[in-house]
Write a protein that holds these residues in place. Structure first.
Motif, PDB file in Angstrom:
ATOM      1  N   PHE A   1       0.869  -1.287   0.265  1.00  0.00           N
ATOM      2  CA  PHE A   1      -0.433  -0.259  -0.268  1.00  0.00           C
ATOM      3  C   PHE A   1       0.768   1.557   0.122  1.00  0.00           C
ATOM      4  O   PHE A   1       0.921   2.351  -0.388  1.00  0.00           O
ATOM      5  CB  PHE A   1      -0.564   0.084   1.422  1.00  0.00           C
ATOM      6  CG  PHE A   1      -2.222  -1.362   1.224  1.00  0.00           C
ATOM      7  CD1 PHE A   1      -2.153  -2.191   0.091  1.00  0.00           C
ATOM      8  CD2 PHE A   1      -2.188  -1.666   2.661  1.00  0.00           C
ATOM      9  CE1 PHE A   1      -3.223  -2.734   0.056  1.00  0.00           C
ATOM     10  CE2 PHE A   1      -3.578  -2.680   2.783  1.00  0.00           C
ATOM     11  CZ  PHE A   1      -3.978  -2.852   1.323  1.00  0.00           C
ATOM     12  N   VAL A   2       2.379   1.309   0.835  1.00  0.00           N
ATOM     13  CA  VAL A   2       2.798   2.947   0.737  1.00  0.00           C
ATOM     14  C   VAL A   2       3.407   2.294  -0.779  1.00  0.00           C
ATOM     15  O   VAL A   2       3.669   3.968  -0.620  1.00  0.00           O
ATOM     16  CB  VAL A   2       3.969   2.377   2.032  1.00  0.00           C
ATOM     17  CG1 VAL A   2       4.830   3.159   2.450  1.00  0.00           C
ATOM     18  CG2 VAL A   2       3.152   2.442   3.562  1.00  0.00           C
TER      19      VAL A   2
ATOM     20  N   LEU B   1       1.120   3.374  -3.332  1.00  0.00           N
ATOM     21  CA  LEU B   1       0.599   4.834  -2.823  1.00  0.00           C
ATOM     22  C   LEU B   1       1.372   5.884  -3.249  1.00  0.00           C
ATOM     23  O   LEU B   1       1.384   7.138  -4.481  1.00  0.00           O
ATOM     24  CB  LEU B   1       0.474   5.133  -1.173  1.00  0.00           C
ATOM     25  CG  LEU B   1      -0.798   6.224  -1.515  1.00  0.00           C
ATOM     26  CD1 LEU B   1      -1.884   6.319  -1.842  1.00  0.00           C
ATOM     27  CD2 LEU B   1      -0.663   6.816  -0.279  1.00  0.00           C
ATOM     28  N   HIS B   2       3.017   5.619  -3.706  1.00  0.00           N
ATOM     29  CA  HIS B   2       4.319   6.636  -3.763  1.00  0.00           C
ATOM     30  C   HIS B   2       4.314   6.614  -5.396  1.00  0.00           C
ATOM     31  O   HIS B   2       4.097   8.051  -5.700  1.00  0.00           O
ATOM     32  CB  HIS B   2       5.221   5.986  -2.913  1.00  0.00           C
ATOM     33  CG  HIS B   2       6.846   7.303  -3.103  1.00  0.00           C
ATOM     34  ND1 HIS B   2       6.865   8.002  -2.807  1.00  0.00           N
ATOM     35  CD2 HIS B   2       7.476   6.426  -3.855  1.00  0.00           C
ATOM     36  CE1 HIS B   2       7.891   8.813  -2.809  1.00  0.00           C
ATOM     37  NE2 HIS B   2       8.614   8.017  -4.016  1.00  0.00           N
TER      38      HIS B   2
ATOM     39  N   MET C   1       1.780   6.170  -7.800  1.00  0.00           N
ATOM     40  CA  MET C   1       0.863   7.110  -7.796  1.00  0.00           C
ATOM     41  C   MET C   1       1.004   8.460  -7.961  1.00  0.00           C
ATOM     42  O   MET C   1       0.054   9.164  -8.604  1.00  0.00           O
ATOM     43  CB  MET C   1      -0.488   6.369  -6.867  1.00  0.00           C
ATOM     44  CG  MET C   1      -0.444   5.021  -7.243  1.00  0.00           C
ATOM     45  SD  MET C   1      -2.153   4.871  -6.219  1.00  0.00           S
ATOM     46  CE  MET C   1      -3.308   5.161  -7.762  1.00  0.00           C
ATOM     47  N   GLY C   2       1.913   8.833  -6.886  1.00  0.00           N
ATOM     48  CA  GLY C   2       2.348  10.044  -7.385  1.00  0.00           C
ATOM     49  C   GLY C   2       2.734  11.128  -8.445  1.00  0.00           C
ATOM     50  O   GLY C   2       2.649  12.338  -8.634  1.00  0.00           O
TER      51      GLY C   2
ATOM     52  N   PRO D   1       3.565  10.275 -12.972  1.00  0.00           N
ATOM     53  CA  PRO D   1       2.087   9.802 -13.625  1.00  0.00           C
ATOM     54  C   PRO D   1       2.602   8.858 -14.742  1.00  0.00           C
ATOM     55  O   PRO D   1       2.057   7.364 -15.009  1.00  0.00           O
ATOM     56  CB  PRO D   1       2.274  10.677 -14.770  1.00  0.00           C
ATOM     57  CG  PRO D   1       3.016  12.166 -14.492  1.00  0.00           C
ATOM     58  CD  PRO D   1       3.273  11.847 -13.353  1.00  0.00           C
TER      59      PRO D   1
ATOM     60  N   ALA E   1       1.803   5.572 -12.141  1.00  0.00           N
ATOM     61  CA  ALA E   1       1.048   5.695 -10.975  1.00  0.00           C
ATOM     62  C   ALA E   1       0.289   3.960 -11.600  1.00  0.00           C
ATOM     63  O   ALA E   1      -0.525   3.078 -10.629  1.00  0.00           O
ATOM     64  CB  ALA E   1      -0.484   6.985 -11.750  1.00  0.00           C
ATOM     65  N   ARG E   2       0.030   3.702 -12.993  1.00  0.00           N
ATOM     66  CA  ARG E   2      -1.098   2.631 -12.693  1.00  0.00           C
ATOM     67  C   ARG E   2      -0.354   1.452 -12.482  1.00  0.00           C
ATOM     68  O   ARG E   2      -0.660   0.263 -11.986  1.00  0.00           O
ATOM     69  CB  ARG E   2      -0.965   2.379 -14.589  1.00  0.00           C
ATOM     70  CG  ARG E   2      -2.058   1.506 -15.022  1.00  0.00           C
ATOM     71  CD  ARG E   2      -2.567   1.692 -16.196  1.00  0.00           C
ATOM     72  NE  ARG E   2      -3.664   1.243 -16.193  1.00  0.00           N
ATOM     73  CZ  ARG E   2      -4.000   0.852 -17.375  1.00  0.00           C
ATOM     74  NH1 ARG E   2      -3.284   1.319 -18.611  1.00  0.00           N
ATOM     75  NH2 ARG E   2      -5.442  -0.072 -17.707  1.00  0.00           N
TER      76      ARG E   2
ATOM     77  N   ASN F   1      -0.780   1.613  -8.462  1.00  0.00           N
ATOM     78  CA  ASN F   1      -2.293   0.609  -8.690  1.00  0.00           C
ATOM     79  C   ASN F   1      -2.173  -0.905  -8.255  1.00  0.00           C
ATOM     80  O   ASN F   1      -3.044  -1.296  -7.238  1.00  0.00           O
ATOM     81  CB  ASN F   1      -3.167   1.584  -9.161  1.00  0.00           C
ATOM     82  CG  ASN F   1      -5.089   1.035  -8.742  1.00  0.00           C
ATOM     83  OD1 ASN F   1      -4.786   1.161  -8.165  1.00  0.00           O
ATOM     84  ND2 ASN F   1      -5.475   0.715  -9.918  1.00  0.00           N
TER      85      ASN F   1
ATOM     86  N   SER G   1      -0.967  -2.051  -5.563  1.00  0.00           N
ATOM     87  CA  SER G   1      -1.271  -1.688  -3.666  1.00  0.00           C
ATOM     88  C   SER G   1      -2.108  -2.950  -3.777  1.00  0.00           C
ATOM     89  O   SER G   1      -3.131  -3.631  -3.262  1.00  0.00           O
ATOM     90  CB  SER G   1      -2.392  -0.744  -4.137  1.00  0.00           C
ATOM     91  OG  SER G   1      -3.788  -0.236  -3.237  1.00  0.00           O
ATOM     92  N   ALA G   2      -3.248  -3.406  -5.277  1.00  0.00           N
ATOM     93  CA  ALA G   2      -3.937  -4.126  -5.348  1.00  0.00           C
ATOM     94  C   ALA G   2      -3.098  -5.703  -5.003  1.00  0.00           C
ATOM     95  O   ALA G   2      -4.408  -6.215  -4.687  1.00  0.00           O
ATOM     96  CB  ALA G   2      -4.963  -3.908  -6.753  1.00  0.00           C
TER      97      ALA G   2
ATOM     98  N   MET H   1      -3.985  -5.749  -1.503  1.00  0.00           N
ATOM     99  CA  MET H   1      -4.682  -5.951  -0.728  1.00  0.00           C
ATOM    100  C   MET H   1      -5.443  -7.807  -0.771  1.00  0.00           C
ATOM    101  O   MET H   1      -6.757  -8.055  -0.294  1.00  0.00           O
ATOM    102  CB  MET H   1      -5.804  -5.634  -2.166  1.00  0.00           C
ATOM    103  CG  MET H   1      -7.343  -5.320  -1.393  1.00  0.00           C
ATOM    104  SD  MET H   1      -7.788  -4.762   0.619  1.00  0.00           S
ATOM    105  CE  MET H   1      -7.222  -3.132  -0.286  1.00  0.00           C
TER     106      MET H   1
ATOM    107  N   VAL I   1      -4.206   6.481   4.516  1.00  0.00           N
ATOM    108  CA  VAL I   1      -5.488   6.755   3.805  1.00  0.00           C
ATOM    109  C   VAL I   1      -5.821   8.265   4.346  1.00  0.00           C
ATOM    110  O   VAL I   1      -6.001   8.993   4.114  1.00  0.00           O
ATOM    111  CB  VAL I   1      -6.567   5.841   3.692  1.00  0.00           C
ATOM    112  CG1 VAL I   1      -7.638   6.621   2.947  1.00  0.00           C
ATOM    113  CG2 VAL I   1      -5.812   4.820   2.756  1.00  0.00           C
TER     114      VAL I   1
END
Lengths: 288, 104
Positions: A19-20, A23-24, A26-27, A29, A32-33, A36, A39-40, A43, A250
């Protein structure tokens, strides 16, 4: 701590790292994908580890299994279908809808745990505090996010809805919520927890209604941060580290993001939250 | 204050600090996807909802568990899918367009 428990905790830690780092990433361009997806993946690992815990403990009843599987299918399908089908321009209200159900789920988790504890061994103070915060703020974000969805979708008027005495009403409701929360903590009081839930729902509506449609993205971001905090509180209730870490993450990054978004729109956050200033429902601004 | 609570609070505070620092300078076009991405991460409440379902044993707790799990599952799947769609759109728009160089 058995080997199994230690393994689960390590998977939760790995999920938190995903997650961390996600998220980093994703900051920026270019990454970013990937962020995500990472992070998925975290999860998926956390949820699978939880299934393993449920199977390992074996306390789940047959009815419980059916309920769990059905709920996963219904909720998963609802999320998948709406996310796939939605128009690009309608995405912000969909995010707000997902935020609403997330906050609602966290409130229900704490409520269920409280009912069980107050029925049997009694509620420890630390659980009571986390439960009161979780249920109150969770109900607020649930109702508030639904109103935000309605405003962007055009179901609720995008114009600020201001009525005389709104501030006084909100202040009174807040006082009632705090008082109810204190009694809930001190006295394991179930009816007052339900009152707190109800007041939270009403506050969610009365706080978001006076805010204009053009300010909704910032409000949704703020409610998103609230949901994060609520999920962390659910983590305190269940003593679950991955909920605490992800929720706090979050909550904090959502707060920073809210400030950034308000700055990008050149609107002081205080004006937005107090409401009544924003223009009409110019939803197009949102799609940027 | 029990040891468990103390370690939970420690983790919470450190995670808040990480959250403050993890997104720094973000171009404003990434604001909405980032909001959506963090929104998907708090879908981790699904873990809590599943744990609640595993101890449910009467009608009320089954109903609460059902709604909580369904809500959280919707948050997780929908959140990640919609974020991925946003970012996909974003990348396509940002793909470098081949420009013919016109030199005199």
């Amino acid at each position: 701590m058995s080997d199994f428990d230690a393994g689960v905790r390590l998977v939760y830690l790995a999920a938190a790292v995903c997650f961390v780092v996600g998220l980093h990433l994703m900051g920026s361009p270019t990454s970013a994908r990937r962020g995500n997806l990472l992070s998925a993946a975290g999860m998926a690992a956390a949820v699978l580890a939880t299934f393993a815990v449920v199977a390992h403990e074996g306390t789940i009843t047959n009815t419980g299994t059916i309920v769990l599987v059905l709920a996963l299918l219904v909720g998963g399908a609802a999320g998948l279908v709406t996310a796939r089908r939605v128009q690009m321009t309608a995405m912000p209200q969909l995010v707000s809808l997902f935020n609403a159900v997330g906050g609602g789920a966290a409130a229900l988790v704490a409520l269920d745990d409280f009912l069980r504890l107050s029925d049997g061994p009694g509620v420890p103070t630390r659980t009571g505090v986390a439960t009161a915060l979780d249920v109150g703020i969770g109900a607020l974000t649930f109702a508030g996010s639904l109103v935000a969805t309605g405003k962007l979708q055009g179901v609720v008027t995008g114009r600020p809805v201001v009525f005389p005495g709104a501030r006084a009403l909100n202040a009174a409701l807040l006082l009632v919520a705090v008082a109810a929360g204190v009694v809930v903590v001190a006295d394991d009081n179930v009816p007052l927890l339900l009152l707190l839930l109800a007041v939270g729902l009403v506050l969610g509506v009365t706080l978001v209604l006076p805010i204009g449609g053009a300010d909704m993205p910032v409000v949704i971001s703020l409610l998103n941060a609230c949901t994060g905090t609520v999920v962390a509180m659910a983590g305190f209730v269940l003593e679950n580290p991955v909920l605490i870490i992800a929720g706090a993450l979050v909550g904090a990054s959502g707060a920073i993001l809210t400030v950034l978004m308000a700055q990008a729109m050149n609107r002081p956050i205080r004006n937005i939250v107090l409401g009544g200033f924003g223009g009409g429902g110019s939803v197009e601004v949102v799609a940027s | 204050m029990s040891e468990q609570l103390l370690s939970d609070v420690t983790v919470f505070v450190l995670a808040v600090l990480v959250g403050f620092e993890v997104i720094g300078k973000v171009p404003s076009t990434l604001h909405t996807p980032l909001m959506s991405g963090t929104n998907a991460i708090h879908g981790v409440v699904l873990v809590g909802a599943v744990l609640i379902a595993s101890t449910a044993d009467d009608a009320l707790s089954y109903v609460l568990a059902f709604v909580a799990v369904a809500f959280a599952a919707m948050n997780v799947t929908g959140g990640y899918v919609v974020t991925d769609r946003m970012l996909g759109m974003f990348r396509r728009r940002r793909d470098p367009v081949p420009v013919k160089e016109q030199r005199p």
